[in-house]
Design an enzyme around this catalytic site. Structure first.
Site, PDB file in Angstrom:
ATOM      1  N   LYS A  95     -85.679 -67.583 -41.941  1.00  0.00           N
ATOM      2  CA  LYS A  95     -87.026 -67.969 -42.476  1.00  0.00           C
ATOM      3  C   LYS A  95     -87.737 -66.740 -42.876  1.00  0.00           C
ATOM      4  O   LYS A  95     -87.377 -65.444 -42.515  1.00  0.00           O
ATOM      5  CB  LYS A  95     -87.764 -68.434 -40.868  1.00  0.00           C
ATOM      6  N   CYS A 125     -94.040 -70.057 -51.839  1.00  0.00           N
ATOM      7  CA  CYS A 125     -94.301 -71.000 -50.886  1.00  0.00           C
ATOM      8  C   CYS A 125     -95.377 -72.099 -51.449  1.00  0.00           C
ATOM      9  O   CYS A 125     -96.574 -71.510 -51.366  1.00  0.00           O
ATOM     10  CB  CYS A 125     -94.452 -70.305 -49.492  1.00  0.00           C
ATOM     11  N   ASN A 158     -87.677 -73.265 -54.786  1.00  0.00           N
ATOM     12  CA  ASN A 158     -88.315 -73.645 -54.130  1.00  0.00           C
ATOM     13  C   ASN A 158     -88.797 -75.050 -54.210  1.00  0.00           C
ATOM     14  O   ASN A 158     -88.554 -75.639 -55.188  1.00  0.00           O
ATOM     15  CB  ASN A 158     -89.535 -72.763 -53.933  1.00  0.00           C
TER      16      ASN A 158
END
Lengths: 217, 282
Positions: free
Chosen positions: B28, B114, B169
């Site tokens: 992560k 992100c 992503n």
């Protein structure tokens, strides 16, 4: 590591507003009451987390509330279909309690028939929002049943070890020390996605790993 | 070619048996300080995919290095460390800290995209350049396909010193409750993944390979051997699994079995693939 296996559908029975999905057990371990399984929902990307409702010999039964596309697909399965099932997952109820009382609200009654069997049929209270939903109480012979506007909290006796599952307001109203099975949207069921975190007692908990059964503070 | 997990889609310490089906484990994203992540609900299924708004929940750099990394090392897998932050120095400081444990790290993936946190003020190329001066470890820049010309971003990060690219992503999306019409995620929007993302990912891999010829980890809707082959045909050197691992923890094992009976040489002998794939290690 839990097993993942493709299980055949024995049948789907209507139980009031709910559907009881009966699967061939295969080599899947039914696990402890309160543990859950990830069931492949035909046509959907993600499986659905469901706790085991009953485990008669050679079968696994799941109570499904068809409220969205995934649960509807599960409720519409037919004999001869097959779906992947992964589990058992998470932590179930602690069965070593002296005076168990089972409390269920709506579809939250799902894990209680299997729990009642394991505890040799202790007293139970079930609450539902309509008479039609309350027909599911047939799965819990002997349970006291209340229907909205009466809530389970209105008839909850003192002095018992409560083991409960139901909507969040019901769980929040349970006494300290009660064992509560929580629910959250879940993608994986085995700690991979961090999606099922819920705020309990000011802390975020991954329900699939630390729950779904947690002790009320 | 390695089969990896997409960052944030597997906890190797909770599910080591699943991690061991991979050729390498991607952590992560680690940020300098611990993060609890976004308020729940954090996930929602869409018609052909899912949204997540986890929000980079992670133990923070210090605890990761002291506690998590040593335990991950016991898996015996090559470790890819995903690094995040809110300015170039956040990323560079974590890269420098990882250089001190260099023998344990296969590569660093810089999460530059992100969709569930506020973006870093610095550009992708500035962040890569800062990290390049901080470490000699291989740096893979993880990019979003939301940019109108992802090939241009790829060229910029290549020029700044990236050794490879991770593509793609998730893409920002919104899902409404069908009764209340309120967003299903507490944050509102979330990152779209799963089958819906695959054509977007294939385009990004194709465009960025053509632009840079850097090694690429292709990801986005990969769930089958055919998906792996498609990624490789577009230029991916490695392929990562994300949402597919949620639906099936044994997805990589299954795909590896499917791939064992295909010959990449045959598939690509007459194909219009942009690259000849490396030999697949079954």
């Amino acid at each position: 590591m839990p097993r993942r296996e493709r299980l055949s559908v024995v049948g789907v029975e209507r139980v009031g507003e709910y559907a009881l999905l009966r699967l061939v057990r295969g080599a899947i371990d039914p696990g402890l009451p309160g543990q859950f399984f990830m069931l492949e929902a035909p046509g959907r990307v993600l499986p659905r987390p469901l706790s085991l409702c009953l485990a008669p010999s050679s079968e696994l039964h799941f109570l499904v509330d068809p409220i969205g596309p995934g649960t509807t697909a599960l409720a519409e399965l037919e004999r001869g279909d097959a779906i992947h099932v992964y589990g058992p997952l998470g932590n179930g109820y602690d069965l070593t309690v002296p005076r168990p009382l089972l409390v269920g609200g709506g579809i939250g009654m799902a894990p209680l028939p299997y729990l009642a069997e394991a505890l040799r049929f202790p007293p139970a209270i079930l609450g539902f929002r309509t008479e039609r939903h309350a027909e599911a109480a047939v799965l819990m012979p002997g349970a006291e049943v209340v229907v909205d506007p009466v809530f389970v909290t209105d008839v909850l006796p003192h002095g018992y070890d409560v083991l409960a599952c139901g909507p969040e307001p019901m769980l929040q109203a349970m006494p300290a020390g009660a064992q509560l099975a929580w629910e959250a949207p879940m993608a994986c069921g085995y700690g991979a996605c961090y999606g099922c975190a819920v705020a309990i007692g000011g802390e975020l908990k991954r329900l699939c790993v630390e729950g779904p059964v947690l002790v009320a503070a | 070619m390695s089969l990896l997990n997409a960052s944030g889609c597997l906890d190797a310490l909770v599910a080591p048996e699943v991690a061991k089906t991979l050729d390498g484990f991607v952590t992560k994203t680690i940020t300098p300080l611990p993060r609890e992540g976004n308020a729940p609900p954090r996930i929602a299924e869409t018609a052909h995919g899912m949204l997540n708004a986890i929000g980079l929940a992670n133990p923070g750099r210090e605890r990761f290095l002291a506690d998590h990394l040593p335990r991950m090392r016991e898996l015996g897998l090559p470790l890819w460390i995903s690094v995040g932050g809110f300015c170039a120095s956040d990323y560079a400081e974590t890269c420098a800290a990882l250089s001190d444990v260099q023998g344990e790290v296969e590569a660093i993936e810089l999460n530059l995209s992100c969709p569930n946190v506020d973006e870093a003020a610095d550009s992708a190329a500035e962040i890569v350049a800062a990290c390049r001066t901080a470490t000699s470890l291989p740096l893979f820049a993880k990019l979003s396909a939301a940019h109108p010309d992802v090939g241009e971003v790829a060229r910029a990060v290549a020029h700044a010193g990236a050794d490879g690219l991770s593509l793609v992503n998730t893409l920002r999306g919104l899902q409404l409750d069908r009764v209340t019409h309120a967003p299903m995620l507490a944050r509102g929007s979330g990152g779209l993944s799963g089958p819906s993302l695959k054509p977007v990912a294939l385009h990004a891999v194709h465009a960025c390979y053509a632009a840079t010829h850097l090694p690429i980890v292709g990801m986005g809707g990969v769930a089958s051997a055919q998906d792996v082959i498609d990624m490789v045909a577009c230029g991916a050197a490695h392929v990562a699994f994300g949402t597919a691992l949620f639906a099936d923890p044994y997805a990589v094992k299954r795909v590896r079995e499917e791939l064992a009976v295909v010959s990449f040489d045959d598939i690509f002998a007459s194909a219009h693939a942009v690259t000849k794939p490396r030999v697949f290690a079954a």
